[in-house]
Design an enzyme around this catalytic site. Sequence first.
Site, PDB file in Angstrom:
ATOM      1  N   HIS A  17     -19.738  37.043 114.724  1.00 25.59           N
ATOM      2  CA  HIS A  17     -20.629  35.913 114.435  1.00 25.59           C
ATOM      3  C   HIS A  17     -20.689  35.586 112.951  1.00 25.59           C
ATOM      4  CE1 HIS A  17     -23.879  39.054 113.847  1.00 25.59           C
ATOM      5  NE2 HIS A  17     -24.234  38.204 112.917  1.00 25.59           N
ATOM      6  N   ASP A  47     -18.660  41.305 119.662  1.00 25.71           N
ATOM      7  CA  ASP A  47     -19.099  40.716 118.400  1.00 25.71           C
ATOM      8  C   ASP A  47     -18.453  41.412 117.199  1.00 25.71           C
ATOM      9  OD1 ASP A  47     -20.362  38.907 116.733  1.00 25.71           O
ATOM     10  OD2 ASP A  47     -22.256  40.016 116.676  1.00 25.71           O
ATOM     11  N   SER A 119     -25.265  41.848 108.697  1.00 26.70           N
ATOM     12  CA  SER A 119     -24.381  41.859 109.860  1.00 26.70           C
ATOM     13  C   SER A 119     -22.945  42.179 109.453  1.00 26.70           C
ATOM     14  CB  SER A 119     -24.406  40.501 110.566  1.00 26.70           C
ATOM     15  OG  SER A 119     -25.639  40.280 111.188  1.00 26.70           O
TER      16      SER A 119
END
Length: 208
Positions: A17, A47, A119
Amino acid sequence: GSGFIVAPDGYIVTNNHVVENAEEITVVLKDERELKARIVGRDEGTDLAVLKVEGADFPYVNFENAAKPRVGDWVITVGNPFGLGGTATAGIISAYGRDLNEVFVDYIQIDAPINRGNSGGPTFDIYGRVIGVNTAIFSPTGGSVGIGFAIPSEIADNITRQLISGGKITRGYIGATIQNFTTEMAEAQGLGEQRGAIISDLVPGGPS
């Protein structure tokens, strides 16, 4: 977003992402060098994504798949929260096997503060080995409230190796939807005991 180098020739792990809609990607190293990166492969199912920068002899870190920390053991996350690159935070492993409605990942829950921008960064054990990839938080405010989630290293390592070797992930499937067989279902069907599972649906033309 964040990321970390896993090979001396410049392969980098991050979250899908972070890069899925990117037209250009620039990697900023700790020594403030800025390098153009290309996407080697992405996997929406976990992901995860792998990038590549040109160069050699990069310092790198390794995934740890054997020595699994216990719930309560200390962990350290490193990343780029709110653009503050090279930020380290510490906490403990809160739980294993957390379900975030993802088919392919049972997450590690940690309470080390992770925020927007973390992230794709690494979760380290106290020996400097990567035991997870920072991926998600539960937060009513958008900031850390002490509930963060990391992809376990054994999953991340496996996906990373496949993406580096072939650029994509291939998964097998049986083409059947399975649901739990409850006590109430057993009673309704006049069966004496609860056992097994129900095949509730089949994919037309699928393997099953």
